[in-house]
Structure formats: C-alpha cells, structure tokens
Design a protein around this motif. Structure first.
Motif, short mmCIF file in Angstrom:
data_model
loop_
_atom_site.label_atom_id
_atom_site.label_comp_id
_atom_site.label_asym_id
_atom_site.label_seq_id
_atom_site.Cartn_x
_atom_site.Cartn_y
_atom_site.Cartn_z
N ARG A 1 1.96 -1.42 -4.82
CA ARG A 1 3.19 -2.16 -5.11
C ARG A 1 2.92 -3.65 -5.00
O ARG A 1 2.20 -4.08 -4.09
N LEU A 2 3.48 -4.44 -5.88
CA LEU A 2 3.36 -5.89 -5.78
C LEU A 2 4.73 -6.52 -5.99
O LEU A 2 5.55 -6.01 -6.77
N TYR A 3 4.97 -7.64 -5.32
CA TYR A 3 6.28 -8.29 -5.30
C TYR A 3 6.17 -9.75 -5.69
O TYR A 3 5.20 -10.42 -5.35
N THR A 4 7.20 -10.24 -6.36
CA THR A 4 7.43 -11.68 -6.48
C THR A 4 8.36 -12.08 -5.33
O THR A 4 8.95 -11.22 -4.66
N ALA A 5 8.50 -13.38 -5.11
CA ALA A 5 9.40 -13.85 -4.05
C ALA A 5 10.83 -13.36 -4.31
O ALA A 5 11.53 -12.91 -3.39
N ARG A 6 11.26 -13.43 -5.55
CA ARG A 6 12.62 -13.00 -5.89
C ARG A 6 12.80 -11.51 -5.64
O ARG A 6 13.82 -11.07 -5.08
N ALA A 7 11.83 -10.71 -6.07
CA ALA A 7 11.93 -9.26 -5.89
C ALA A 7 11.92 -8.90 -4.41
O ALA A 7 12.67 -8.03 -3.97
N PHE B 1 -4.92 -8.97 -7.06
CA PHE B 1 -4.17 -8.10 -6.14
C PHE B 1 -3.76 -6.79 -6.79
O PHE B 1 -3.52 -5.81 -6.09
N SER B 2 -3.62 -6.73 -8.13
CA SER B 2 -3.21 -5.48 -8.76
C SER B 2 -4.43 -4.60 -9.02
O SER B 2 -5.52 -5.10 -9.27
N HIS C 1 0.81 -1.22 0.00
CA HIS C 1 0.00 0.00 0.00
C HIS C 1 0.84 1.27 0.00
O HIS C 1 0.29 2.38 -0.03
N LEU C 2 2.16 1.15 0.04
CA LEU C 2 3.00 2.31 0.31
C LEU C 2 3.47 3.02 -0.95
O LEU C 2 3.87 2.39 -1.93
#
Length: 245
Positions: A186-192, A165-166, A120-121
């Motif tokens: 903001r959304l993340y993969t495990a690697r990111a 989620f997006s 959310h940031l």
C-alpha cells in the motif's frame, strides 16, 4: 502484523529483509512524541508507548533515548524480529493487528509508534481499528510511511517509470530504481493518509515530511528541502490522536 498469506510470512521471517526504518527517522518521530507527551515529573505516571511492528528493536532503542521515564514496549508478529528486538529493548511481545490480536486491554496505551508498517499490510483498515482499540481516547498515534507523491516519483511517473517504494513482485524489482524488494503493498499520498486516518477515528494533528536515506547523495539537499512541503517529501510523518467517544 495482520496475519499475511504463507508466502508473505516467509518473506518477513527472512532475516535479510530490512525491518528498521533508520535511526534518523526514528529520532525525528520520537522527538514529535516526546514533545506531545512531555517529561515525567513529580510522580506522574509514565506513559505506556507501544512500538507496533518494532522489527529488530533498533528504532525503539533509538526512540527510548528521547522518551526517558516512559514505558516502551515493542510488538511484532515475526519471531525472528522479536528475538533480535529483545537484545535491544527490555520488553518485546508477539501480537497481530486483527480482531483483538494485540495483547493489550482496550484503552491501555497512551501512544503508539507505527513506523513504516502500514504500507506492508493486506488489511490496513483492520490494523487502524486495532490501534484505536488499544489507545485511550486522546492517545497519540505517530505513523510514518513512504510518500507515493514524493517529488521524484512525480517526475518518474511523467517519464513512464514505476515510482520508488512501489513493487509489482515479491521476488525482484521491475521497472523502478532500486535493487531491494521490501514488501510494500500500500502507498499513500499526504491527502490520502489524512483522509484515511480521519475515517478510522483519528484526529490529525500534523503531517510532516522526512528525507529518505537511499536518495542519491547529489540529490539529498533537494530531498531535505522537500520536507518543508510534506506533500512532496519522501516520507510522511503523521501525528494523530484517537478521537474521543
């Protein structure tokens, strides 16, 4: 937690916007932290745990059951959320995730719970800088966030559908499954996520997976099975520690 623009402030002060990630996920995260901290024994000092972005306090109240003996403090910038949190947990204070905005001294916290806040940031870099400031060296960060590369999102993208989620609007859903806007920026993969934590001064202990409560019932066994491969899971649960000086 980082001070958002006025439109975002209004969005998060709206009582209809969800402010909790669910009891099952809170218990899972609290179990990981309880195992890392260990029980309070023989007069040993209790750990100070900050639930940053505590929302209505329901997650902290759930976690408290597994963190008995430790000091748990809820923190949020939303006054509406804090009013609700204070009905569930003994201590909830206002704070922000920019420039020393958390009302705690440097190195004063043993652990931070950061449950589905980072997505959310506007400025997650500043947020992790502030979390690192308040954590003691070796202090624990327990972070959860939706996984951009969840197993179903991979299929949706191949089909040309906006991933779960997006969000492309703060007013309504466009082009993806679901009906509720929750303010993900903001959304993340495990690697990111792993790379971001390391670059922010944290040592990643483990990244695990968790299921998502809104997956259609017939698909929930598959969603639970995907947790065995965190890079495919619906939710990422990261355990990291503040790197020493």
């Amino acid at each position: 937690m980082t001070r958002p623009p006025a439109a975002l402030r209004d969005f998060y002060e709206n009582p209809a916007v969800p402010v909790a990630s669910g009891a099952a996920r809170s218990r899972r995260q609290a179990r990981l932290l309880a195992a890392a901290l260990g029980p309070v024994r023989g007069g040993a000092p209790a750990a100070t745990i900050l639930d940053i972005g505590c929302g209505d306090g329901s997650a902290a109240a759930t976690a408290a059951e597994l963190l008995a003996g430790h000091r748990l403090i809820g923190v949020d910038w939303s006054q509406d959320a804090l009013r609700r949190a204070r009905t569930r947990i003994p201590c909830a204070v206002r704070g922000e995730l920019t420039g020393g905005g958390l009302p705690f001294a440097a190195g004063s916290a043993d652990a931070v719970l950061f449950s589905e806040v980072i997505e959310h940031l506007v400025d997650p870099d500043a947020a992790l800088d502030e979390l690192r400031r308040v954590l003691r060296p070796g202090g624990h960060l327990m972070l959860s966030t939706p996984n951009l590369a969840a197993w179903y999102n991979r299929g949706l993208l191949l089909a040309g559908v906006q991933p779960v989620f997006s969000e492309v609007s703060m007013r309504r859903i466009h082009g993806r499954p679901g009906t509720q806007v929750v303010g993900h920026l903001r959304l993340y993969t495990a690697r990111a996520l792993r790379g971001f934590l390391r670059a922010s001064g944290f040592e990643v202990v483990r990244i695990a997976g968790a299921p998502y409560h809104d997956v259609p019932r017939p698909l929930r066994p598959l969603d639970r099975a995907a947790c065995r491969v965190p890079s495919l899971a619906s939710i990422l649960l990261a355990h990291a520690r503040r790197a020493g000086e």
